[in-house]
Design an enzyme around this catalytic site. Structure first.
Site, PDB file in Angstrom:
ATOM      1  N   GLU A  68      78.796   5.170 -59.426  1.00  0.00           N
ATOM      2  CA  GLU A  68      79.587   6.184 -58.720  1.00  0.00           C
ATOM      3  C   GLU A  68      78.690   7.174 -57.970  1.00  0.00           C
ATOM      4  O   GLU A  68      78.909   8.390 -57.987  1.00  0.00           O
ATOM      5  CB  GLU A  68      80.510   6.917 -59.690  1.00  0.00           C
ATOM      6  CG  GLU A  68      81.523   5.994 -60.354  1.00  0.00           C
ATOM      7  CD  GLU A  68      82.489   6.722 -61.280  1.00  0.00           C
ATOM      8  OE1 GLU A  68      82.309   7.945 -61.486  1.00  0.00           O
ATOM      9  OE2 GLU A  68      83.407   6.081 -61.801  1.00  0.00           O
TER      10      GLU A  68
ATOM     11  N   GLU B 285      84.552  -0.254 -64.752  1.00  0.00           N
ATOM     12  CA  GLU B 285      85.198   0.735 -65.622  1.00  0.00           C
ATOM     13  C   GLU B 285      86.700   0.596 -65.466  1.00  0.00           C
ATOM     14  O   GLU B 285      87.219   0.650 -64.348  1.00  0.00           O
ATOM     15  CB  GLU B 285      84.768   2.169 -65.285  1.00  0.00           C
ATOM     16  CG  GLU B 285      83.337   2.492 -65.668  1.00  0.00           C
ATOM     17  CD  GLU B 285      82.949   3.932 -65.353  1.00  0.00           C
ATOM     18  OE1 GLU B 285      83.841   4.809 -65.311  1.00  0.00           O
ATOM     19  OE2 GLU B 285      81.734   4.178 -65.147  1.00  0.00           O
TER      20      GLU B 285
END
Length: 907
Positions: A502, A595
């Site tokens: 991220e 995720e």
């Protein structure tokens, strides 16, 4: 290998000594014992011992939304503070910098040598005696006020010192001596005998320092390590101290380089496998040399011990190695009928070891072992991952590196317990979040047959917290990435490299893609056998970043982010389901969900009303309680950008080309306690911080182990304040239908529909007694589950996961306490205060209860039960075998005790 003038002078005659004295072969000495520890610098020293000038932190970002956009870095100028440690530390990266012109030149002198703590004669007898691995921050106390929830409400920042004497005998003169640090949090600087050796800023990587030029064979040598972990340097609890092992490695000047082997298996078939071994040989001497390089391969048994004779051997004679340089031997072998490494339970994790010897006319001068596995990987955009030709759906979890009440101090048994619990649930894969793990963790995954996504960075040049890794990324990303790759590339469990999580460069178009391209190129150069990936929670298929990696890893985007109507018009990330878009844009790339979920729950806590939806955000009255800081255990509630397990399962089933998922997270972890930053630890784990499964464990087990007859009911059935009120009952089962009974009365039979992963009886009216579930599969009885109303608490009960442990100061027994009624049932709402004690040659090193709001220090022997349970972690003392008696007491309840035994090696 790189040129070091101090070392070259110190080893001018070393090669001759090595040829004459083959006894100078490799030794690896564990430096766990004998350390002295101190917090804070001596007066006036801090300004002179900074790694670099840090930006001034204007305001804390604690409680910042987890998927908030990373910020542009704040750049600082050294100004008048030009005597920072950085110029002396940067040369430690030189072995990983290919271009000699780009390597760092060390300044003259030894910065810090005049600081009292660095001086060899300093009296540290008043410092704390510690044994490694050591996490000094985990003992607390917890910081109950202020903006510290993100980092676990434990102070991990500030300078600390470690000192230890090294006995280097005269016989070591002429040998090459290295300090190997498996993990130090963070900004490590090392002095030996008052001389600055080097250091390493990134707290998660392992590193080596050459101490030969500063060593004084023939007596005691003073080793000093200073760490300076910054505040606001992480989004979670990073740990603190020398939290992994430290080693002294001794070799002949001519030796296998650090992480100097690379093993590949380019051809694998049932009848034969080709094994190629690349061996890098360093010559620390002042004269060129020739050495024979031989590698033998042995099969390993389940305990990692060689079995029988070598199954293959290869020799490269007379490898030329230049003075102060490196030679590379390329060996190839064939193994008949190879025993393949594969993930459990479909396959078996068979392993081999390559034993490499360097020999001269005088004999063997180095011996180096490299465990590895033989297996094939294929990444198919439509059918997913194939291991050894078999399709393997990724049933993975994300794991942070802390070990709950033990903190970041790595412990093999604690990590093994975590992995065993995950495998019992049905997990076959682990993603490291968001840093390289301990070396021993990967060895466990190799042995236990778990697939691994190894990850290096949580940030690149853009920052998530004011003082995180972005400050050192420009100088260190090359060395840090290569260090991880060289250390880990021979582990068969690793299936791909993640170069970022991220990262803020998702937002910077071509500039961010250029960084990804550079990192990808480094990874492919060091290991061309595995693909690269980066976890993306923002970048879309039409952006440049995804094109730079081999595998598409999506965080939450697969099932969509913030698609609830209430988020319309907000400035948060809002993303419709992205699997189809990425599959269409990259038809040849495997897609996985790196995720998923980020669902919330507190073990044993159930809040009403219960949402009728299959997934809900968490708010007061919607699964959350911001006063108690707890989230409902009905397992339907999630972070705003996440989803319940049920919603994720449906998205995966609707897109069968997706290779699988990594759930956020397998275990609760310290820090990042979304949605309640007044707490100490996360709520997203399938298992709580103490290692007790939440109800969600059984939901995943019902999906991931479809052949296991299992059924699970929730909630508990002890609700004296809910008599006559609707109390929904949910069931998780690997069966396809089930019938629910309350006190013998049928409440109906329910069958799973397409896209349904639990069975719900939402209209049940509570009455005391017994709930029973009969599950069926294909019309036949499959499994049963029962919950019953507990009576008043009357006693305590103890159960150990292992009754015999090693007396080595490291092995552990995890002792579970239950508060019970007169029939032995757990009292599910008991919060009784427990007093633990122990007799015998052992210690209770920590206690816990899995409650994210508990601020009792982990080393305390006193602990409240949470939802009727608590945990004591017991360790035997070094070298002292005997009987341990663990006791638990509580006011007004019958006490409990349990007997454990410790044994010495070989007994």
């Amino acid at each position: 290998m790189y040129d070091n003038p101090w070392r070259r002078t110190a080893t001018a005659l070393a090669l001759c000594l090595a040829v004459a004295l083959p006894a100078l072969a490799r030794e690896r000495i564990d430096l766990s014992a004998g350390w002295r520890f101190h917090r804070s610098d001596p007066a006036g020293a801090t300004a002179r011992l900074m790694y670099d000038v840090r930006p001034e932190v204007q305001a804390s970002a604690d409680g910042k939304v987890a998927d908030a956009r990373p910020d542009e870095a704040v750049r600082t100028q050294a100004g008048t503070q030009d005597r920072v440690l950085k110029p002396w530390v940067l040369p430690s990266a030189n072995p990983f910098i290919k271009d000699p012109a780009q390597r760092h030149r060390r300044p003259e002198g030894h910065l810090g040598s005049d600081v009292d703590f660095v001086r060899p004669g300093f009296d540290d007898s008043g410092w704390q005696a510690v044994t490694l691995p050591h996490d000094w921050a985990i003992a607390g106390p917890f910081l109950q006020t202020g903006p510290y929830g993100g980092m676990g409400r434990l102070q991990t920042w500030g300078p600390v010192w470690y000192r230890r004497t090294l006995d280097i005998p005269e016989a070591d003169r002429g040998r090459s001596l290295f300090l190997d640090v498996d993990g130090a949090m963070s900004h490590a600087t090392v002095w030996l005998n008052g001389k600055l050796v080097g250091g390493w800023p990134y707290g998660y990587n392992s590193f080596r320092l050459d101490v030969t030029p500063w060593a004084q064979p023939g007596g005691a040598n003073q080793l000093v390590i200073r760490l300076d972990n910054p505040p606001e340097s992480a989004r979670w609890y990073p740990g603190a101290g020398l939290y992994r092992k430290v080693w002294l490695t001794k070799t002949a000047p001519l030796h296998v380089a650090h992480w100097g082997t690379r093993i590949t298996t380019p051809q694998v078939a049932a009848g034969q496998a080709t094994v190629e071994v690349e061996v890098r040989v360093d010559n620390d001497g002042a004269a060129p040399a020739r050495v024979d390089v031989q590698t033998e391969i042995f099969a390993l048994d389940a305990d990692g011990k060689p079995m029988g004779d070598a199954v293959a051997t290869s020799l490269q004679p007379a490898l030329a190695v230049p003075a102060g340089g490196q030679g590379v031997a390329a060996l190839a072998m064939r193994i008949a009928k190879p025993r393949l490494w594969g993930p459990r339970p479909q396959q078996q994790p068979h392993r081999y070891v390559a034993v490499t010897r360097l020999s001269s006319k005088a004999g063997v001068i180095d011996r180096y072992e490299t465990p590895f596995g033989i297996r094939t990987l294929r990444f198919d955009a439509n059918t997913g991952l194939h291991v050894n030709g078999q399709p393997v759906k990724l049933q993975g979890v994300n794991l942070h590196h802390d070990l709950g009440a033990l903190g970041a101090a790595f412990n093999v048994r604690a990590a093994e317990r975590q992995l065993q619990i995950m495998q019992a649930m049905g997990a076959n894969a682990v993603r490291m979040s968001h840093n390289p793990p301990a070396r021993e963790f990967l060895e466990l995954c190799d042995r236990m047959g778990l697939l691994v996504v190894d990850e290096i960075f949580d940030s690149w040049e853009r920052k998530k917290t004011p003082l995180d890794f972005h400050l050192i990324f420009p100088d260190w990303h090359d060395a840090d990435l290569r260090a991880m790759l060289r250390r880990d590339r021979n582990h068969p469990s690793i299936i791909m490299w993640s170069i970022g999580n991220e990262v803020g460069e998702q937002y910077t178009d071509q500039a961010g893609a250029a960084i990804a391209r550079r990192l990808h190129a480094i990874a492919r150069e060091e290991d061309p056998t595995r693909p690269t990936t980066t976890a993306m929670n923002f970048a879309k298929s039409d952006m440049p970043l995804p094109a730079e990696v081999d595998v598409i890893s999506l965080n939450y985007q697969g099932e969509g982010i913030r698609q609830d109507p209430e988020f319309i018009g907000t400035d948060r990330i809002r993303t419709p389901p992205q699997y189809p878009n990425f599959h269409a844009r990259f038809p040849d790339k495997l897609i996985l969900s790196s995720e998923t979920a980020s669902a919330f729950s507190s073990r044993g806590v159930y809040l009403f009303p219960v949402t009728p939806a299959s997934s809900s955000i968490t708010r007061d009255g919607r699964g959350g309680d911001s006063q108690a800081l707890q989230v409902s255990g009905y397992e339907l509630y999630a972070v705003d950008f996440g989803a319940s397990a049920d919603k994720v399962f449906a998205a995966l089933d609707a897109h069968p080309y997706v290779a699988g998922e990594f759930v956020w997270t397998g275990f609760d972890y310290l820090g990042e306690p979304t949605p309640y930053y007044a707490a100490r630890s996360s709520y997203s784990g399938i298992v709580d911080l103490a290692g007790f499964p939440k109800d969600r464990f059984y939901l995943y087990q019902s999906r991931w182990r479809p052949d296991l007859p299992m059924a699970h009911l929730l909630p508990h059935w002890t609700w004296p304040d809910r008599v006559g009120q609707v109390t929904p009952v949910h069931a998780f089962t690997s069966g396809d239908e089930a019938e629910l009974f309350l006190n013998g009365r049928s409440l109906g039979k329910r069958k799973k529909a397409t896209g349904q992963y639990r069975l719900r009886w939402d209209e049940v009216v509570y009455e005391p007694g017994e709930l029973t579930l009969q599950a069926y599969k294909d019309g036949m009885p499959w499994a049963t589950a029962t919950v019953a109303t507990a009576g008043a608490a009357t006693a305590l009960a103890l159960q150990a996961d292992r009754s015999r442990i090693m007396a080595d100061g490291s092995d552990l027994s995890f002792v579970t306490l239950r508060v019970t009624d007169s029939t032995g049932r757990t009292v599910p709402r008991a919060d009784t205060r427990i007093r633990f004690s122990i007799d015998g040659p052992g210690d209770i090193v920590a206690t816990d209860n899995g409650d994210a709001t508990s601020f009792e220090p982990f080393p305390s022997p006193h602990r409240r039960a949470f939802s009727g349970q608590a945990l004591a972690i017991v360790r035997g003392r070094v070298g002292t075998a005997g009987t341990l008696v663990v006791r638990a007491q509580a006011d007004g309840l019958a006490p409990a005790e349990i007997t454990l035994h410790t044994k010495r090696e070989g007994r």
